[in-house]
Design a protein around this motif. Sequence first.
Motif, PDB file in Angstrom:
ATOM      1  N   ASN A 276       1.469  -1.625  -0.147  1.00  0.00           N
ATOM      2  CA  ASN A 276      -0.103   0.324  -0.124  1.00  0.00           C
ATOM      3  C   ASN A 276       0.939   1.446   0.474  1.00  0.00           C
ATOM      4  N   ASP A 277       1.747   1.240   0.962  1.00  0.00           N
ATOM      5  CA  ASP A 277       2.181   2.627   0.611  1.00  0.00           C
ATOM      6  C   ASP A 277       3.452   2.335  -0.304  1.00  0.00           C
ATOM      7  N   ALA A 278       3.994   1.539  -1.319  1.00  0.00           N
ATOM      8  CA  ALA A 278       4.353   1.767  -2.610  1.00  0.00           C
ATOM      9  C   ALA A 278       4.235   1.926  -3.992  1.00  0.00           C
ATOM     10  N   GLY A 279       2.540   1.829  -3.615  1.00  0.00           N
ATOM     11  CA  GLY A 279       0.525   1.207  -4.691  1.00  0.00           C
ATOM     12  C   GLY A 279       1.491   0.724  -5.584  1.00  0.00           C
ATOM     13  N   LEU A 280       1.557  -0.788  -4.925  1.00  0.00           N
ATOM     14  CA  LEU A 280       1.962  -1.447  -5.667  1.00  0.00           C
ATOM     15  C   LEU A 280       0.425  -2.725  -6.033  1.00  0.00           C
ATOM     16  N   ASN A 281       0.998  -3.182  -6.543  1.00  0.00           N
ATOM     17  CA  ASN A 281      -0.436  -4.356  -7.136  1.00  0.00           C
ATOM     18  C   ASN A 281       0.569  -5.825  -6.664  1.00  0.00           C
ATOM     19  N   ALA A 282      -0.299  -6.617  -6.466  1.00  0.00           N
ATOM     20  CA  ALA A 282       0.043  -7.679  -5.412  1.00  0.00           C
ATOM     21  C   ALA A 282       0.969  -8.311  -6.717  1.00  0.00           C
ATOM     22  N   GLU A 283      -0.070  -9.348  -7.457  1.00  0.00           N
ATOM     23  CA  GLU A 283       0.044  -9.491  -8.343  1.00  0.00           C
ATOM     24  C   GLU A 283       1.473  -9.230  -9.745  1.00  0.00           C
TER      25      GLU A 283
END
Length: 206
Positions: A164-171
């Motif tokens: 969330n902090d880095a604004g990343l999608n897990a997939e």
Amino acid sequence: MKQQNQQIKNIIFDLGGVLLAIDAERTIQAFRQLGMPDLIRPGGWGYEHQVFLDMESGKLNEDEFRAGIQQLLPQQVSDEAIDAAWCAMIKDYFRDRIELVKRLSADYRVYLFSNTNAIHIRHFQGLFERAFGHSLSQLFVKDFYSNEIGLRKPAPESFVHVLNDAGLNAEETLFVDDSDANIEGAKKTGMNTIWLTPESDLLSFF
């Protein structure tokens, strides 16, 4: 990148055991010499005393940590002796893996996520700067440390915080760690993973 999702855009690396050589036995022996016979829980890796976990979760500052260690020792020792014992596990960086991170940074957003503490951070960052002539943080878009975010791996919420902090999608994210427990925690968030065992060659995965 071999045998990985072609949608991978981000890579999160662990530090100790992945980019930095760690020998926990050296710290176990160092604290034993100070009079603390039981540092690691029987049956596998894990701290016997809560003070170490609290330090890595950011619940204690350096002075509070040292005071907690003093209470576990049969005699008073210097702060320097405690720090030296605590940092004894930290060895050298894997230069080929550091070079790999630099190459991957051209094509992926690369991050660091480590269970660690302020005393170790100061030690391994200084070690890196002396070895490579620039800061460890320059390798990554951002580096995440458990003591600073107040969450430790393998708790799934620690990985959720980083994503969330880095604004990343897990997939779209690959996580690399040498701990199977941490890998399992990361999988619960939907991230792709590489479990780096002692027999693994990290470079062969890419």
